[in-house]
Design an enzyme around this catalytic site. Structure first.
Site, PDB file in Angstrom:
ATOM      1  CD  GLU A   1      -7.147 -18.255 -16.205  1.00  0.00           C
ATOM      2  OE1 GLU A   1      -7.488 -18.588 -15.064  1.00  0.00           O
ATOM      3  OE2 GLU A   1      -7.762 -17.390 -16.865  1.00  0.00           O
TER       4      GLU A   1
ATOM      5  CG  ASP B   1      -0.678   2.011  -4.016  1.00  0.00           C
ATOM      6  OD1 ASP B   1       0.543   1.770  -3.960  1.00  0.00           O
ATOM      7  OD2 ASP B   1      -1.309   2.548  -3.082  1.00  0.00           O
TER       8      ASP B   1
ATOM      9  CG  ASP C   1      -8.590 -13.461 -17.503  1.00  0.00           C
ATOM     10  OD1 ASP C   1      -8.198 -14.012 -16.470  1.00  0.00           O
ATOM     11  OD2 ASP C   1      -9.793 -13.191 -17.723  1.00  0.00           O
TER      12      ASP C   1
ATOM     13  CG  ASP D   1      -5.764   3.642  -0.724  1.00  0.00           C
ATOM     14  OD1 ASP D   1      -5.005   2.660  -0.569  1.00  0.00           O
ATOM     15  OD2 ASP D   1      -6.281   3.922  -1.819  1.00  0.00           O
TER      16      ASP D   1
ATOM     17  CG  ASP E   1      -1.878   1.043   1.372  1.00  0.00           C
ATOM     18  OD1 ASP E   1      -1.959   1.866   0.441  1.00  0.00           O
ATOM     19  OD2 ASP E   1      -2.583   1.084   2.400  1.00  0.00           O
TER      20      ASP E   1
HETATM   21  C1  NOJ Z   1      -9.412 -15.850 -14.577  1.00  0.00           C
HETATM   22  C2  NOJ Z   1      -8.857 -14.945 -13.529  1.00  0.00           C
HETATM   23  O1  NOJ Z   1      -7.701 -15.532 -12.994  1.00  0.00           O
HETATM   24  C3  NOJ Z   1      -9.957 -14.741 -12.509  1.00  0.00           C
HETATM   25  O2  NOJ Z   1      -9.488 -14.064 -11.381  1.00  0.00           O
HETATM   26  C4  NOJ Z   1     -11.093 -13.993 -13.177  1.00  0.00           C
HETATM   27  O3  NOJ Z   1     -12.158 -13.897 -12.269  1.00  0.00           O
HETATM   28  C5  NOJ Z   1     -11.555 -14.714 -14.424  1.00  0.00           C
HETATM   29  N1  NOJ Z   1     -10.494 -15.169 -15.241  1.00  0.00           N
HETATM   30  C6  NOJ Z   1     -12.415 -13.811 -15.254  1.00  0.00           C
HETATM   31  O4  NOJ Z   1     -11.633 -12.819 -15.862  1.00  0.00           O
END
Ligand code: NOJ
Length: 536
Positions: A281, A29, A226, A25, A21
């Site tokens: 991912e 960040d 993602d 706050d 932090d």
């Molecule tokens: C995978 C991410 O790791 C997760 O945190 C997120 O909620 C979902 N994708 C949706 O973006």
């Protein structure tokens, strides 16, 4: 050793809200991250991956992006990002950002325009459909965050495991939301606030590529992409089979279109100098499928492989995972990744149930063949925080692993007066400050392991061969150009025999303080410990 940096690196995931932090706050960040860079250099990581810090209404804490090219004020400004990037690079640390291509926020101007009318030029940037002929949503896909699992402790083994929970029969678990104004449904594999982008629309591809250029031109070394396996969808949007419809569609969507999109993405990256990389991912829980996302070396550079993260602390289970990775990735030339904890799952210290297993797991993670990903706080041995119901904020029940990192021993642990989530258990004694002064600590163990890895070509890039081993243990050998290491891991409750041909010395023992380096290798291995050996 002529290997790209991402094959030899240890990559450290930072969840910015929870890391440090900078402005007091109570929410972490970018300036907070910048101030901890020297600590990360001391620890010995090579790269950081920052979970999303872009403008967002925070329905999914940043995985719902309303402006891909700006920093959310809660995390700072673009100048803060540039400073962080420059300071990281000055210290030899690479920086990855988190690109969220499958969906935007419903507050993104693209979606606001798209939902404004059926004739809007951006209508087809998202997936809009009429009701099914019999009425109701266009198909039976299930969305995420509908209470599909919880974590439960098994008193016998001490492990905490993911247990499926049947959805409330009255709850709406579907992946479609009805839009009253324009009289159609829109698709969202996650929250209604996260509408799926339609990647068959060329303008979407262009816009998302522009986002990447914005950050690559600024100097980032790569991205974590993602739910990348979900961006290409069957345009017919067929129903899932009854069996698949029981799980969120985002864990099963696997369509050839995604591979074409990834080849385009790879071309964009290859046009940049300096080994920029994409780790995807690929949440398919099937290593054979994950391997396909490396393409013929023309798709992802790296892909997360999650089955090991859901594997119990058992020698035979881990043996299968290790063999599976070699069997599926070697033939396609895919470089493996290994991850035990992240911001979506109970931490492995919590899952495995004991400190000694977590220490042994650190040695395992950092000596397997492939790129290891650490999740900030695992090097402190943090357990998940206990979240009272009134403090819970995440729609997916993942607050526990997102507790703020305790830096100092004082009650604020280096954070503003009201951190956004409670601290993990034993925050004072687990704090970085305390552990930094204690050579027996988990933090020092990680530091020793990172140093040992950094000093061994065999560990970083070498071959890996499983050797015969006593029941309840795994033993493997890593080798490159004569640089050899042996790793032994006990998953057993009993002392086991350790019989490795040749003369070996200890380099790191998971249950020791560093003074073991250079001692003769023992003939036995203690329960739930791990050893790294080098030639005498
Ligand atoms: C995978 C991410 O790791 C997760 O945190 C997120 O909620 C979902 N994708 C949706 O973006």
């Amino acid at each position: 050793m002529d290997a790209p940096w991402w094959q030899t690196a240890v990559i450290y995931q930072i969840y910015p809200r929870s890391f440090s932090d900078g402005d007091g706050d109570g929410v972490g960040d970018l300036e907070g991250v910048r101030r901890r860079l020297d600590h990360l250099v001391w620890l010995g990581v090579d790269a950081i991956w920052l979970s999303p810090f872009f403008r967002s209404p925070m329905a999914d804490f940043g995985y719902d992006v309303s402006d891909y090219c700006d920093v959310d004020p809660v995390f700072g400004t673009l100048d803060d990002f540039d400073r962080l990037l420059a300071d990281a690079h000055d210290r030899g640390i690479k920086v990855l950002i988190d690109w969220v291509p499958n969906h935007s926020s419903d507050q993104h101007r693209w979606f606001i325009e798209s939902r404004s009318s059926r004739d809007d030029p951006k209508r087809d940037w998202y997936v809009w459909r009429d009701s099914a002929p019999e009425g109701g949503p266009p198909n039976n896909w299930r969305r995420n965050f509908t209470g599909e699992a919880r974590w439960e402790r098994d008193p016998q083994s001490g492990e905490t495991r993911r247990v499926a929970v049947p959805p409330d029969p009255d709850a709406d678990t579907g992946a479609w939301t009805w839009d009253e104004r324009t009289g159609q449904w829109y698709l969202h594999l996650f929250l209604p606030e996260q509408p799926d982008l339609r990647w068959d629309e060329p303008a979407v591809v262009d816009a998302m590529h522009d986002v990447l250029r914005f950050w690559l031109d600024r100097g980032v070394d790569g991205i974590r992409a993602d739910v990348i396996h979900a961006i290409g969808k069957d345009p017919a949007l067929p129903d899932d089979t009854a069996e698949l419809a029981a799980v969120p569609h985002s864990s099963t969507n696997d369509h050839p279109r995604t591979h074409e999109l990834l080849r385009d993405l790879r071309r964009l990256f290859d046009a940049y100098p300096g080994d920029r990389m994409v780790v995807g991912e690929v949440y398919l829980l099937d290593t054979a499928k994950v391997a396909e996302y490396y393409g013929a070396g023309d798709e992802l550079h790296l892909a997360f492989n999650f089955p090991p993260l859901y594997t119990r602390w058992r020698a035979e289970s881990w043996r299968r995972r290790i063999e599976e990775v070699a069997a599926h990735l070697d033939p396609v030339g895919g470089w493996p990744t290994w991850v035990l904890s992240n911001h979506d799952n109970a931490r492995h210290r919590t899952r495995y149930g004991t400190e000694s297993r977590a220490r042994a797991a650190a040695l395992l993670l950092l000596t397997l063949r492939g790129t290891p990903f650490l999740y900030a706080g695992e090097e402190l041995g943090l357990e998940d925080a206990v979240i009272p119901p009134e403090a819970a904020v995440d729609p997916g029940g993942r607050d526990g692993c997102r507790a703020p990192i305790p830096w100092t021993t004082d009650p604020g642990h280096g954070w503003g007066p009201e951190p956004w989530l409670p601290f993990p258990p034993d925050a004072g004694i687990r704090s970085a400050a305390v552990q930094q002064d204690d050579p027996t600590s988990m933090l020092h163990l990680y530091r020793r392991l990172l140093a040992a890895r950094g000093g061994s070509p065999g560990l970083r890039l070498g071959s890996m061969e499983l050797l015969p081993a006593a029941t309840g243990t795994l033993v493997w050998r890593r080798e490159l150009d004569g640089d050899e290491r042996v790793v032994a891991v006990s998953f057993s409750d009993d002392v086991a025999e350790l019989d490795v041909e040749g003369d070996w010395l200890l380099e790191v023992a998971s249950d020791r303080d560093g003074s073991e380096a250079g001692a003769e290798a023992p003939a036995t291995i203690e329960p739930d410990t791990a050893l790294l050996l080098r030639h005498a």
